[in-house]
Design a protein around this motif. Structure first.
Motif, PDB file in Angstrom:
ATOM      1  N   GLY A  14     -13.142   6.314  60.874  1.00 33.66           N
ATOM      2  CA  GLY A  14     -13.320   5.143  60.039  1.00 33.66           C
ATOM      3  C   GLY A  14     -14.650   5.095  59.318  1.00 33.66           C
ATOM      4  N   SER A  84     -13.282   6.448  55.276  1.00 33.22           N
ATOM      5  CA  SER A  84     -12.161   6.328  56.219  1.00 33.22           C
ATOM      6  C   SER A  84     -11.879   7.657  56.908  1.00 33.22           C
ATOM      7  CB  SER A  84     -10.902   5.841  55.483  1.00 33.22           C
ATOM      8  OG  SER A  84     -11.140   4.600  54.864  1.00 33.22           O
ATOM      9  N   LYS A  86     -11.127  10.622  59.442  1.00 31.64           N
ATOM     10  CA  LYS A  86     -10.199  10.763  60.553  1.00 31.64           C
ATOM     11  C   LYS A  86     -10.591  11.984  61.388  1.00 31.64           C
ATOM     12  CE  LYS A  86      -6.422   9.159  57.555  1.00 31.64           C
ATOM     13  NZ  LYS A  86      -5.081   9.493  57.003  1.00 31.64           N
TER      14      LYS A  86
END
Length: 119
Positions: A14, A84, A86
């Motif tokens: 995130g 974002s 991951k």
């Protein structure tokens, strides 16, 4: 042409990270630059690319909408803004540049910078 990547690190899922690639040498010969990555046990893959003189970009499907590539011609620097993040984005990231017509046929490569995303 020489390329020096920087900005990698360890982040949590995130989070955001920005990679930089300083390009030096015969930059007038370049038509495009890009970022590639290689995860352990996997082949190197294209992440994002930008043309050198015309602001045209391309992205792999796995990062489109999350990553943004840009370049500052005055500073001869290419950036990769990664949002974002991951765990599957964990890889060694390489910047590359070339004078041809394809992001998949780069002539020059920098040493990689490690990006690790923890879950």
């Amino acid at each position: 042409v020489q390329l020096q990547a920087s900005g990698g690190g360890l982040v949590q899922a995130g989070d955001s990270l920005r990679l930089s690639c300083a390009v030096s040498g015969r930059t007038f010969s370049l038509s495009r630059a890009g970022w590639f990555r290689q995860a352990p046990g996997k082949e190197r893959e294209f992440v994002a690319g930008v043309t050198w003189n015309i602001d045209s970009t391309a992205y792999s499907g796995s990062v489109k909408g999350r990553f943004t590539i840009s370049r500052d011609n005055a500073k001869n620097t290419v950036y990769l803004q990664m949002n974002s993040l991951k765990p599957e984005d964990t890889a060694v990231y390489y910047c590359a540049a070339g004078g041809g017509s394809s992001f998949y046929a780069m002539n020059y490569w920098g040493k990689g910078t490690q990006v690790t995303v923890s879950s």
